[in-house]
Design a protein around this motif. Structure first.
Motif, PDB file in Angstrom:
ATOM      1  N   VAL A   1       9.410  17.914  22.348  1.00 39.77           N
ATOM      2  CA  VAL A   1       9.162  16.745  21.628  1.00 39.77           C
ATOM      3  C   VAL A   1       9.072  16.900  20.159  1.00 39.77           C
ATOM      4  CG1 VAL A   1       7.403  14.785  21.165  1.00 39.77           C
ATOM      5  CG2 VAL A   1       7.858  15.666  23.512  1.00 39.77           C
ATOM      6  N   GLN A   2       8.492  18.043  19.790  1.00 40.14           N
ATOM      7  CA  GLN A   2       8.205  18.564  18.281  1.00 40.14           C
ATOM      8  C   GLN A   2       9.844  18.617  17.726  1.00 40.14           C
ATOM      9  OE1 GLN A   2       4.921  21.425  18.748  1.00 40.14           O
ATOM     10  NE2 GLN A   2       4.869  20.918  16.881  1.00 40.14           N
ATOM     11  N   ARG A   3      10.788  19.145  18.370  1.00 40.27           N
ATOM     12  CA  ARG A   3      11.865  19.424  17.903  1.00 40.27           C
ATOM     13  C   ARG A   3      12.765  18.007  17.711  1.00 40.27           C
ATOM     14  NH1 ARG A   3      14.861  24.224  21.151  1.00 40.27           N
ATOM     15  NH2 ARG A   3      13.172  23.746  22.685  1.00 40.27           N
ATOM     16  N   LEU A   4      12.172  16.991  17.985  1.00 41.56           N
ATOM     17  CA  LEU A   4      12.844  15.626  17.980  1.00 41.56           C
ATOM     18  C   LEU A   4      12.429  15.101  16.553  1.00 41.56           C
ATOM     19  CD1 LEU A   4      12.225  14.096  21.532  1.00 41.56           C
ATOM     20  CD2 LEU A   4      14.561  15.121  20.645  1.00 41.56           C
ATOM     21  N   PHE A   5      11.416  15.531  16.084  1.00 38.10           N
ATOM     22  CA  PHE A   5      10.842  15.038  14.801  1.00 38.10           C
ATOM     23  C   PHE A   5      11.361  15.866  13.565  1.00 38.10           C
ATOM     24  CE2 PHE A   5       8.348  12.922  17.789  1.00 38.10           C
ATOM     25  CZ  PHE A   5       7.601  11.697  17.413  1.00 38.10           C
ATOM     26  N   LYS A   6      11.760  15.302  12.378  1.00 36.18           N
ATOM     27  CA  LYS A   6      12.005  15.941  11.300  1.00 36.18           C
ATOM     28  C   LYS A   6      10.755  16.244  10.658  1.00 36.18           C
ATOM     29  CE  LYS A   6      13.334  15.557   6.665  1.00 36.18           C
ATOM     30  NZ  LYS A   6      13.716  14.613   5.485  1.00 36.18           N
ATOM     31  N   GLN A   7       9.674  15.272  10.747  1.00 35.34           N
ATOM     32  CA  GLN A   7       8.397  15.595  10.147  1.00 35.34           C
ATOM     33  C   GLN A   7       7.555  16.301  11.189  1.00 35.34           C
ATOM     34  OE1 GLN A   7       9.777  12.735  10.191  1.00 35.34           O
ATOM     35  NE2 GLN A   7      10.214  12.182   7.954  1.00 35.34           N
ATOM     36  N   GLN A   8       6.698  17.343  10.705  1.00 34.36           N
ATOM     37  CA  GLN A   8       5.978  18.124  11.713  1.00 34.36           C
ATOM     38  C   GLN A   8       4.373  18.111  11.241  1.00 34.36           C
ATOM     39  OE1 GLN A   8       7.365  20.252  14.111  1.00 34.36           O
ATOM     40  NE2 GLN A   8       8.824  18.714  13.923  1.00 34.36           N
ATOM     41  N   GLU A   9       4.128  17.211  10.306  1.00 31.51           N
ATOM     42  CA  GLU A   9       2.721  16.775  10.008  1.00 31.51           C
ATOM     43  C   GLU A   9       2.852  15.400  10.018  1.00 31.51           C
ATOM     44  OE1 GLU A   9       0.399  18.993   9.866  1.00 31.51           O
ATOM     45  OE2 GLU A   9       1.610  20.516  10.225  1.00 31.51           O
ATOM     46  N   LEU A  10       1.479  14.706   9.981  1.00 32.16           N
ATOM     47  CA  LEU A  10       1.441  13.155   9.832  1.00 32.16           C
ATOM     48  C   LEU A  10       1.880  13.053   8.652  1.00 32.16           C
ATOM     49  CD1 LEU A  10      -0.118  11.227  11.690  1.00 32.16           C
ATOM     50  CD2 LEU A  10      -2.004  11.403  10.190  1.00 32.16           C
ATOM     51  N   ALA A  11       2.840  11.962   8.423  1.00 35.01           N
ATOM     52  CA  ALA A  11       3.541  11.380   7.283  1.00 35.01           C
ATOM     53  C   ALA A  11       2.614  10.465   6.504  1.00 35.01           C
ATOM     54  CB  ALA A  11       4.986  10.703   7.593  1.00 35.01           C
ATOM     55  N   VAL A  12       2.473  10.836   5.201  1.00 33.41           N
ATOM     56  CA  VAL A  12       1.593  10.115   4.270  1.00 33.41           C
ATOM     57  C   VAL A  12       1.897   8.656   4.198  1.00 33.41           C
ATOM     58  CG1 VAL A  12       0.645  10.117   1.916  1.00 33.41           C
ATOM     59  CG2 VAL A  12       0.869  12.121   2.935  1.00 33.41           C
ATOM     60  N   ASP A  13       3.220   8.525   4.077  1.00 35.31           N
ATOM     61  CA  ASP A  13       3.936   7.035   4.089  1.00 35.31           C
ATOM     62  C   ASP A  13       4.310   6.281   5.459  1.00 35.31           C
ATOM     63  OD1 ASP A  13       5.964   8.678   4.676  1.00 35.31           O
ATOM     64  OD2 ASP A  13       7.234   7.907   2.920  1.00 35.31           O
ATOM     65  N   GLY A  14       3.978   7.181   6.502  1.00 37.44           N
ATOM     66  CA  GLY A  14       4.176   6.443   7.866  1.00 37.44           C
ATOM     67  C   GLY A  14       5.703   6.264   8.107  1.00 37.44           C
ATOM     68  N   ARG A  15       6.404   7.206   7.424  1.00 35.07           N
ATOM     69  CA  ARG A  15       7.767   7.414   7.942  1.00 35.07           C
ATOM     70  C   ARG A  15       8.259   8.578   8.542  1.00 35.07           C
ATOM     71  NH1 ARG A  15      13.306   6.628   4.365  1.00 35.07           N
ATOM     72  NH2 ARG A  15      14.583   7.996   5.567  1.00 35.07           N
TER      73      ARG A  15
ATOM     74  N   GLU B   1       1.046  -1.118  -0.012  1.00 37.04           N
ATOM     75  CA  GLU B   1      -0.041   0.230   0.004  1.00 37.04           C
ATOM     76  C   GLU B   1       0.848   1.450   0.048  1.00 37.04           C
ATOM     77  OE1 GLU B   1      -2.926  -0.254   3.177  1.00 37.04           O
ATOM     78  OE2 GLU B   1      -3.322  -2.076   2.669  1.00 37.04           O
ATOM     79  N   GLY B   2       2.009   1.031   0.058  1.00 36.97           N
ATOM     80  CA  GLY B   2       3.110   2.370  -0.026  1.00 36.97           C
ATOM     81  C   GLY B   2       3.450   2.861   1.187  1.00 36.97           C
ATOM     82  N   TYR B   3       3.348   2.190   2.435  1.00 36.23           N
ATOM     83  CA  TYR B   3       3.686   2.549   3.759  1.00 36.23           C
ATOM     84  C   TYR B   3       4.921   1.957   4.163  1.00 36.23           C
ATOM     85  CZ  TYR B   3      -1.211   4.089   4.041  1.00 36.23           C
ATOM     86  OH  TYR B   3      -2.446   4.715   3.856  1.00 36.23           O
ATOM     87  N   PHE B   4       5.653   2.831   4.653  1.00 27.86           N
ATOM     88  CA  PHE B   4       7.183   2.593   5.250  1.00 27.86           C
ATOM     89  C   PHE B   4       6.995   1.395   6.239  1.00 27.86           C
ATOM     90  CE2 PHE B   4      10.533   3.253   8.086  1.00 27.86           C
ATOM     91  CZ  PHE B   4      11.522   3.103   7.313  1.00 27.86           C
ATOM     92  N   CYS B   5       7.872   0.669   6.487  1.00 28.51           N
ATOM     93  CA  CYS B   5       8.145  -0.507   7.273  1.00 28.51           C
ATOM     94  C   CYS B   5       9.425  -0.270   7.821  1.00 28.51           C
ATOM     95  CB  CYS B   5       7.738  -1.967   6.769  1.00 28.51           C
ATOM     96  SG  CYS B   5       5.883  -2.006   5.932  1.00 28.51           S
ATOM     97  N   ASP B   6       9.658  -0.424   9.116  1.00 28.74           N
ATOM     98  CA  ASP B   6      10.836  -0.372   9.669  1.00 28.74           C
ATOM     99  C   ASP B   6      11.403  -1.806   9.861  1.00 28.74           C
ATOM    100  OD1 ASP B   6      13.103  -0.033  11.268  1.00 28.74           O
ATOM    101  OD2 ASP B   6      11.990   0.988  13.088  1.00 28.74           O
ATOM    102  N   LYS B   7      12.250  -2.225   8.973  1.00 29.37           N
ATOM    103  CA  LYS B   7      12.865  -3.497   9.093  1.00 29.37           C
ATOM    104  C   LYS B   7      13.729  -3.817  10.327  1.00 29.37           C
ATOM    105  CE  LYS B   7      15.298  -4.250   5.144  1.00 29.37           C
ATOM    106  NZ  LYS B   7      15.690  -4.682   4.117  1.00 29.37           N
TER     107      LYS B   7
END
Length: 170
Positions: free
Chosen positions: A124-138, A23-29
C-alpha cells in the motif's frame, strides 16, 4: 505487474484540475465530495440500509471532512471522530485486516479488497508518492489499469465521508 513497476510515469502537470480552497487545501475537481461520489448507496440485497438512505443522507456532514478535522490536537469539536479524540492523524501506521468495517453505503466489495491488502502494508505504501500526511491534503497515488496494462498516477484529496450521528461520529 510489480508495484515497483518499470513503467513509472512522471506525475502529470495538469493545472486545470488543480484547485485549492480558501484554507489552502487541495480539492479534487474530478471527484468532488457529495452523495454522488458514493455511488449507488442502496447497495445490493445484502445491504440492510434499503429504505434508510434518506435518514443516512441527513446525517452526512456537508462537504465531508479531512483527517485533521476529525482527530488530533487541531480537530474541531463539530467534527470529532467518536472514540479517537486523542489520536493524531497519519498516513501510515499499524493496520490489520480486522481494523476495517463495512458501513452503510453498500461497499462490502471495497472493504474486502482493502482488508485483503492490509495484510501487506508495504505494498500500500508503495502506491503513494507521499509517505507522510500531506499538509495540503493532496496525494498522488499509482493505480494499475488492467485494460492498458500500465500504471497511472491519480491525484486525490483527503476528504472523506463523515457521519455526524451522535454516538457514532466518523
Amino acid at each position: 505487474p510489480s508495484i515497483a513497476g518499470s513503467d513509472d510515469q512522471e506525475l502529470p502537470d495538469d493545472d486545470e484540475n488543480e484547485e485549492y480552497d480558501a484554507e489552502g487545501y487541495f480539492c479534487d475537481k474530478a471527484f468532488p465530495p457529495g452523495l454522488e461520489a458514493l455511488g449507488n448507496m442502496t447497495g445490493d440485497s445484502a445491504n440492510k440500509t434499503k429504505g434508510k438512505i434518506d435518514k443516512w443522507q441527513e446525517d452526512m456532514l456537508p462537504g465531508w471532512a479531512r483527517p485533521h478535522q476529525v482527530c488530533g490536537q487541531n480537530h474541531t469539536r463539530t467534527h470529532v471522530l467518536w472514540g479517537f479524540e486523542e489520536v493524531e492523524p497519519r498516513l501510515f501506521g499499524h493496520t490489520a485486516p480486522n481494523d476495517l468495517r463495512q458501513g452503510s453505503i453498500g461497499d462490502c466489495w471495497l472493504i474486502t479488497a482493502m482488508s485483503s491488502i492490509a495484510e501487506f502494508p508495504s505494498l500500500v505504501q508503495r502506491l503513494f508518492k507521499q509517505q507522510e500526511l500531506a499538509v495540503d491534503g493532496r496525494y498522488d497515488i499509482r493505480l494499475y489499469d488492467e485494460e492498458t496494462e500500465r500504471w497511472h498516477v491519480v491525484t486525490i484529496d483527503d476528504r472523506l465521508p463523515f457521519m455526524k450521528k451522535p454516538g457514532c461520529y466518523g
